[in-house]
Design a protein around this motif. Sequence first.
Motif, short mmCIF file in Angstrom:
data_model
loop_
_atom_site.label_atom_id
_atom_site.label_comp_id
_atom_site.label_asym_id
_atom_site.label_seq_id
_atom_site.Cartn_x
_atom_site.Cartn_y
_atom_site.Cartn_z
N ASN A 95 0.82 -1.21 0.00
CA ASN A 95 0.00 0.00 0.00
C ASN A 95 0.86 1.26 0.00
OD1 ASN A 95 -2.45 -1.42 0.05
ND2 ASN A 95 -2.39 -1.60 2.29
N ARG A 96 1.97 1.21 0.69
CA ARG A 96 2.84 2.38 0.82
C ARG A 96 3.49 2.78 -0.49
NH1 ARG A 96 8.22 3.29 2.17
NH2 ARG A 96 8.67 1.06 2.20
N THR A 203 14.58 2.51 10.12
CA THR A 203 13.85 1.67 9.16
C THR A 203 12.93 0.69 9.86
OG1 THR A 203 15.80 1.86 7.74
CG2 THR A 203 14.12 0.25 7.11
N TRP A 204 13.36 0.11 10.97
CA TRP A 204 12.50 -0.85 11.66
C TRP A 204 11.27 -0.19 12.27
CZ3 TRP A 204 17.30 -3.51 14.23
CH2 TRP A 204 17.86 -4.42 13.31
N ALA A 205 11.39 1.06 12.67
CA ALA A 205 10.20 1.77 13.16
C ALA A 205 9.19 1.90 12.03
CB ALA A 205 10.59 3.15 13.69
N LEU A 206 9.65 2.23 10.83
CA LEU A 206 8.77 2.29 9.67
C LEU A 206 8.18 0.92 9.35
CD1 LEU A 206 7.77 4.05 7.19
CD2 LEU A 206 9.75 3.11 5.97
N ALA A 207 9.02 -0.11 9.42
CA ALA A 207 8.58 -1.47 9.10
C ALA A 207 7.57 -2.00 10.13
CB ALA A 207 9.78 -2.40 9.00
N MET A 208 7.66 -1.54 11.37
CA MET A 208 6.66 -1.93 12.37
C MET A 208 5.27 -1.42 11.96
SD MET A 208 8.68 -1.31 15.99
CE MET A 208 7.31 -1.83 17.04
N LYS A 209 5.23 -0.22 11.43
CA LYS A 209 3.97 0.36 10.98
C LYS A 209 3.43 -0.38 9.76
CE LYS A 209 0.76 3.49 10.06
NZ LYS A 209 -0.49 3.62 10.87
N TYR A 210 4.32 -0.73 8.83
CA TYR A 210 3.90 -1.34 7.57
C TYR A 210 4.27 -2.82 7.50
CZ TYR A 210 3.03 3.43 6.08
OH TYR A 210 2.55 4.72 5.98
N ARG A 211 4.23 -3.49 8.64
CA ARG A 211 4.60 -4.91 8.70
C ARG A 211 3.80 -5.76 7.73
NH1 ARG A 211 2.87 -9.45 10.62
NH2 ARG A 211 1.02 -8.46 11.50
N GLU A 212 2.50 -5.53 7.65
CA GLU A 212 1.65 -6.32 6.77
C GLU A 212 2.02 -6.11 5.31
OE1 GLU A 212 -2.41 -5.49 7.67
OE2 GLU A 212 -2.31 -6.40 9.67
N ASP A 213 2.41 -4.90 4.96
CA ASP A 213 2.86 -4.62 3.60
C ASP A 213 4.07 -5.47 3.25
OD1 ASP A 213 1.07 -2.86 2.55
OD2 ASP A 213 2.38 -1.11 2.60
N TYR A 214 5.07 -5.46 4.12
CA TYR A 214 6.30 -6.23 3.85
C TYR A 214 6.01 -7.73 3.84
CZ TYR A 214 9.15 -2.01 4.34
OH TYR A 214 9.71 -0.78 4.15
N GLU A 215 5.13 -8.16 4.72
CA GLU A 215 4.78 -9.58 4.76
C GLU A 215 4.09 -10.00 3.47
OE1 GLU A 215 2.86 -12.68 8.01
OE2 GLU A 215 2.12 -10.61 7.94
N ARG A 216 3.18 -9.17 2.99
CA ARG A 216 2.47 -9.46 1.75
C ARG A 216 3.42 -9.51 0.56
NH1 ARG A 216 -1.41 -6.39 2.81
NH2 ARG A 216 -0.55 -4.46 1.94
N THR A 285 1.11 1.20 20.37
CA THR A 285 2.39 1.82 20.02
C THR A 285 2.23 2.75 18.82
OG1 THR A 285 2.98 -0.02 18.56
CG2 THR A 285 3.67 -0.17 20.87
N LYS A 286 3.14 3.70 18.74
CA LYS A 286 3.18 4.62 17.60
C LYS A 286 4.60 4.65 17.04
CE LYS A 286 -0.54 7.61 19.28
NZ LYS A 286 -0.91 9.00 19.69
N PHE A 291 10.04 7.02 14.09
CA PHE A 291 10.57 7.16 12.73
C PHE A 291 10.80 8.63 12.40
CE2 PHE A 291 9.56 8.05 8.26
CZ PHE A 291 10.55 7.32 7.61
N HIS A 292 9.81 9.47 12.65
CA HIS A 292 9.95 10.90 12.34
C HIS A 292 10.98 11.56 13.25
CE1 HIS A 292 6.85 10.88 9.35
NE2 HIS A 292 5.95 10.43 10.19
N ARG A 293 11.02 11.14 14.52
CA ARG A 293 12.01 11.71 15.43
C ARG A 293 13.42 11.31 15.04
NH1 ARG A 293 7.69 10.69 19.45
NH2 ARG A 293 7.03 12.74 20.22
N SER A 294 13.56 10.14 14.44
CA SER A 294 14.91 9.73 14.00
C SER A 294 15.43 10.68 12.93
CB SER A 294 14.88 8.28 13.49
OG SER A 294 14.17 8.17 12.27
#
Length: 320
Positions: A95-96, A203-216, A285-286, A291-294
Motif C-alpha cells: 500500500n505504501r 527503518t525498523w520503526a517504519l517497518a513496524m507500521k507497515y509490517r503487513e505490507d512487507y509480509e504481503r 504503540t506509535k 521514525f519521524h524523530r529519528s
Amino acid sequence: MASVNTARGRSDRVDATGPSRVARLGRLAGAYFALTKPQVIELLLVTTIPAMFLAGRAIPSPWLMLATLAGGTMAAGSANALNCVIDADIDKVMNRTRRRPLVRDSVPRRNAAVFGIALGAASFAMLYLTVNLLAAVLAVTTILFYIFVYTLVLKRRTAQNVVWGGAAGCMPVVIGWAAVTGTVQWPAFVMFGVIFFWTPPHTWALAMKYREDYERAGVPMLPVVATEEHVARQIVVYSWVMVGWTLLLVPATSWLYAGFALVAGAWFLFYAHRLHGEVKRGAKTKPMALFHRSNTYLMVVFCALAIDSAIGMPALGLPL
C-alpha cells in the motif's frame, strides 16, 4: 477572409492542444522525478554538507558544495530509480508504494532503467570533472552496492537487509569528506558509523507500521519475522550504539558539538525506550513517531557538526 478564418482555426486548435501537451509533459517529468525518491535524497544531502564543513573545519567553497550536491543527487537518484525497476513487483502489492511511477505505468520499465543508468553516468562525470576522481568513484561504488548487494541480494533474503544494505546510505558523508580533502580519514568513517547505526532504528520503526505490507510482499524485514518486543529491543540496542558512536567525533570537534550530541542522544533514547516499554506492556504503540524523530535527531546532530565547524571552534583533541 477565408484564409484568415482558416489560420484562426489552426491557431485555436494549437491553443486547445497546447495546454494538454504541456500537462502531459509535466506529468511525465514528475513521474521521472518521483523515480529518484526525492524525500530520501533530501535526508542524504542533509548529512553531506556538514561532512564537508567538518572536513575543512570551515565553510567550503559554494561552488564545491553545489557540484558535490549535484553529483550526489544524481548518484542517489540513479540508485533509487534502478531500485524502482527491480522492485516493481514488490511495489505493486504494498500500500505504501502503490503510487510509484512503474506501478501506475507512468514510465515504461525499460525507460526507467535507461534513466537510472544515465543518471549514474552523469553523476560520475559531474563529480570527476568538477570535484575529484575519488568522490566520483565512491559515488558509483555506492550505486553498485545499493543495487547489487542490497536490492538484489539482501533485501528479499535476510532480516538483516537494512543493517548491511544500509551502508549505501552512509556513503554521502564519505563522498562529502573526499570532495573537500581528496582523501578519506577517520572522522569520515565515524560519520559513516553514525548513519550505519541510525539506519536500523529508523527503518525498523517504519517497518513496524507497515509490517503487513512487507509480509504481503515477501520481504523478511525484522518486524515480519520477529516479535514486536524483539524488534523494539533491537531498536534500543542500536540507538544506544548510535548515540555512543556520535561521541567519537568529539576529538575532532568542540564542546558545542559534544553538547548537542549528548542532548539530542538523550532525547532520542528516551523515545526509543518508551516504544520498547509500550510494546512490553502491550499498550498501543506509535512507531511512526520514532521514525519521524529519528529524522529530526540525525538532522540536529549533523547541523551541530556544521555549525561547530563553520564558527571555527577549536577542536578538543585529535587533529584532522
